[in-house]
Scaffold this active site. Structure first.
Site, PDB file in Angstrom:
ATOM      1  N   PRO A  97     -42.825 -21.151  61.859  1.00 49.84           N
ATOM      2  CA  PRO A  97     -44.285 -20.967  61.907  1.00 49.84           C
ATOM      3  C   PRO A  97     -44.970 -21.901  60.918  1.00 49.84           C
ATOM      4  O   PRO A  97     -44.898 -21.712  59.710  1.00 49.84           O
ATOM      5  CB  PRO A  97     -44.465 -19.492  61.509  1.00 49.84           C
ATOM      6  CG  PRO A  97     -43.234 -19.143  60.737  1.00 49.84           C
ATOM      7  CD  PRO A  97     -42.128 -19.991  61.277  1.00 49.84           C
ATOM      8  N   VAL A 144     -47.867 -23.814  58.838  1.00 46.37           N
ATOM      9  CA  VAL A 144     -49.206 -23.691  58.256  1.00 46.37           C
ATOM     10  C   VAL A 144     -49.512 -25.015  57.573  1.00 46.37           C
ATOM     11  O   VAL A 144     -48.648 -25.578  56.901  1.00 46.37           O
ATOM     12  CB  VAL A 144     -49.273 -22.540  57.229  1.00 46.37           C
ATOM     13  CG1 VAL A 144     -50.633 -22.530  56.532  1.00 46.37           C
ATOM     14  CG2 VAL A 144     -49.031 -21.202  57.906  1.00 46.37           C
ATOM     15  N   ASP A 191     -43.303 -23.906  56.087  1.00 43.10           N
ATOM     16  CA  ASP A 191     -42.736 -22.823  56.895  1.00 43.10           C
ATOM     17  C   ASP A 191     -43.181 -21.498  56.287  1.00 43.10           C
ATOM     18  O   ASP A 191     -42.777 -21.149  55.178  1.00 43.10           O
ATOM     19  CB  ASP A 191     -41.208 -22.935  56.888  1.00 43.10           C
ATOM     20  CG  ASP A 191     -40.528 -21.931  57.820  1.00 43.10           C
ATOM     21  OD1 ASP A 191     -41.185 -20.952  58.222  1.00 43.10           O
ATOM     22  OD2 ASP A 191     -39.333 -22.121  58.121  1.00 43.10           O
ATOM     23  N   HIS A 192     -43.995 -20.773  57.035  1.00 50.83           N
ATOM     24  CA  HIS A 192     -44.586 -19.546  56.491  1.00 50.83           C
ATOM     25  C   HIS A 192     -43.569 -18.411  56.340  1.00 50.83           C
ATOM     26  O   HIS A 192     -43.872 -17.381  55.743  1.00 50.83           O
ATOM     27  CB  HIS A 192     -45.741 -19.083  57.374  1.00 50.83           C
ATOM     28  CG  HIS A 192     -46.894 -18.518  56.586  1.00 50.83           C
ATOM     29  ND1 HIS A 192     -46.725 -17.828  55.413  1.00 50.83           N
ATOM     30  CD2 HIS A 192     -48.230 -18.539  56.813  1.00 50.83           C
ATOM     31  CE1 HIS A 192     -47.885 -17.440  54.946  1.00 50.83           C
ATOM     32  NE2 HIS A 192     -48.829 -17.876  55.770  1.00 50.83           N
ATOM     33  N   ARG A 193     -42.356 -18.586  56.879  1.00 48.87           N
ATOM     34  CA  ARG A 193     -41.315 -17.589  56.638  1.00 48.87           C
ATOM     35  C   ARG A 193     -40.797 -17.684  55.207  1.00 48.87           C
ATOM     36  O   ARG A 193     -40.340 -16.685  54.627  1.00 48.87           O
ATOM     37  CB  ARG A 193     -40.145 -17.785  57.606  1.00 48.87           C
ATOM     38  CG  ARG A 193     -40.477 -17.622  59.069  1.00 48.87           C
ATOM     39  CD  ARG A 193     -39.303 -18.027  59.946  1.00 48.87           C
ATOM     40  NE  ARG A 193     -38.934 -19.431  59.750  1.00 48.87           N
ATOM     41  CZ  ARG A 193     -37.938 -20.029  60.388  1.00 48.87           C
ATOM     42  NH1 ARG A 193     -37.193 -19.347  61.241  1.00 48.87           N
ATOM     43  NH2 ARG A 193     -37.671 -21.301  60.158  1.00 48.87           N
TER      44      ARG A 193
END
Length: 495
Positions: free
Chosen positions: A289, A291, A465-467
């Site tokens: 994901p 951002v 990576d928003h994780r």
């Protein structure tokens, strides 16, 4: 006689393209002499010869894609290895040979039959004639007539092209025995009468098109252009069902623009680095994901620092550019925020924090986008970092970047400013959690001490990576990079 098979020069390599041969048939080669350049999914690699002797045959053409394990060159080293594989069957010829009827290859005496690499060429010594079905009158098929043709590629004998008849009336068989039907074509209806071999159709737009003579005749009778069809048969061959489907397909809308024959179009095969890059970007974009955050920075002091560094003796023989200080700022900020240099392990469901930085630099080359990285960049002094970046760029421009130089990256910088671009939304390099885009530096009005003055300004864009990286961490990391570029002395204070 020895054959050199295409090796796996990288982890999990399955195929490579022959870029350029450095030798020709008849040349004398020595052990470890460079004989060929190949392009893998990651880089162009030079392969040395493991044998010494005279080049007997080049078994792959330049521009041909070859599977790992397939022989690409034969070297006569003075030893007698006995009869080799069937001559004339290599590369694309072997693929066509595999699709041909087994009975089209003449029988050889047992002692002359040689095995060939699985998947390439015709398997000699294992093909057996299948018994013929009795004719409707009950008479048996005539026995097989021994072949007197030499071994190798099936001869260009002429085979009658049968015409499918609507009635069930059998067609009289000729006295000479035809080749049996290959099991590779079981999807086709069984024809009564003489079977026909697979033939190719030359198409300027698509290359060779596989189609059997009965299929070609059916297409002619129905007015179907075979070059416009996509085959669903073995090896992409066109079947009867493909031809009938083209007839049954609904006509294109009257308003649709007719597709041109190809005179105004160009088709570029997607392979090598470009193919690998496309697959990696799709995987990254749809698994991590993304951002992206943006920050405009006054880099006037950084540009002054670059000019001063160029005058120092330590940088006399290296290139000093704003990218050098951007890279240093990223390294300092990564030490302050280690999670930005982490990676997501999907299989183990873990976050891997890396306490070293292999700094990737995205490089646009004629072969496509490459992302080589500077190993252990965090441990380098500023002059050593400048030398490493210069060597990396020079190697990439020359097309000599090796797979090992692109493996193991932890964080990446892409310098879009060299193309006159202010910013973008970069896609993560697979296996990494952050990438910084460095935009062009240009004069802009800026407020300094309440006054509007011209300053050197650039835009930074950070994708993460928003994780692994939440909004706060990403913002702090980007803010600190901007602060160091606004005031380079902070690199000394924080580094």
């Amino acid at each position: 006689m020895k054959e050199f098979k295409l090796p796996d020069v990288g982890e999990g390599l399955t195929e490579a393209e022959i870029v350029r041969w450095h030798v020709k048939v008849g040349d004398l080669v020595k052990v470890n002499q460079i004989i060929v350049e190949i392009e893998t999914a990651k880089a162009v690699v030079e392969l040395p010869c493991p044998f010494e002797g005279v080049v007997a045959a080049l078994m792959a053409d330049e521009g041909e894609t070859v599977d790992v394990g397939r022989p690409i060159i034969s070297v006569d080293d003075g030893t007698d290895a006995g009869p080799g594989p069937v001559s004339g069957v290599s590369g694309s010829d072997s693929e066509r040979g595999a699709a041909l009827n087994d009975d089209m290859v003449p029988s050889l005496p047992k002692e002359e039959r040689q095995p060939v690499l699985v998947g390439y060429g015709v398997k000699m010594g294992t093909a057996k004639r299948r018994p013929r079905k009795p004719s409707p009158t009950g008479s048996a098929e005539p026995p097989a007539r021994p072949s007197t043709e030499p071994s190798g590629e099936p001869s260009a004998r002429s085979y009658a092209e049968p015409v499918a008849r609507p009635s069930a009336e059998p067609v009289a068989r000729p006295s000479a025995e035809p080749p049996t039907r290959s099991s590779a074509w079981k999807s086709e209806p069984v024809l009564t009468g003489t079977e026909a071999a697979v033939e190719t159709i030359a198409s300027p737009g698509r290359g060779a098109i596989l189609a059997k003579p009965p299929v070609r005749k059916l297409a002619r009778d129905l007015g179907v252009d075979l070059t416009a069809l996509t085959g669903t048969g073995p090896q992409g061959s066109i079947t009867r069902d493909d031809v009938h489907s083209a007839i049954d397909a609904p006509p294109a809308p009257a308003t649709a623009r007719a597709v041109r024959a190809g005179a105004d179009e160009e088709r570029i095969p997607v392979k090598g680095v470009r193919k690998a890059t496309a697959q990696a970007m799709v995987t990254s974009a749809f698994t991590a994901p993304h951002v992206t955050e943006f920050l405009q920075v006054d880099v006037t002091e950084t540009m002054d620092a670059v000019r001063r560094l160029r005058q120092l003796p330590d940088f006399a023989e290296v290139k000093v550019s704003p990218l050098l200080l951007v890279a240093k700022a990223v390294l300092v900020a990564a030490r302050r925020y280690p999670m930005i240099n982490a990676a997501w392990d999907e299989a183990a469901q873990e976050i891997v924090v890396k306490h070293y930085v292999n700094l990737g630099i995205a490089a646009a080359t004629p072969r496509g986008l490459l992302v080589p990285n500077v190993k252990d960049a965090h441990a380098l002094s500023l002059p050593d970092l400048a030398r490493a970046l210069g060597a990396l760029a020079e190697t990439a421009r020359a097309g000599r970047t090796q797979p090992a130089e692109m493996a193991g990256g932890t964080i990446t910088i892409t310098n879009v400013g060299v193309f006159g671009v202010d910013a973008g939304t970069p896609i993560l390099n697979p296996g990494e959690s952050a990438i910084l885009a460095f935009g062009q530096v240009r004069d802009m009005p800026w407020v300094v001490d309440g006054q509007i003055v011209p300053r050197k300004v650039c835009t930074l864009a950070l994708s993460f990576d928003h994780r692994v990286v939440d909004g706060e961490l990403g913002s702090l990391f980007l803010r600190d990079i901007g602060a160091m570029l606004q005031d380079p002395l902070r690199m000394l204070a924080w580094g």
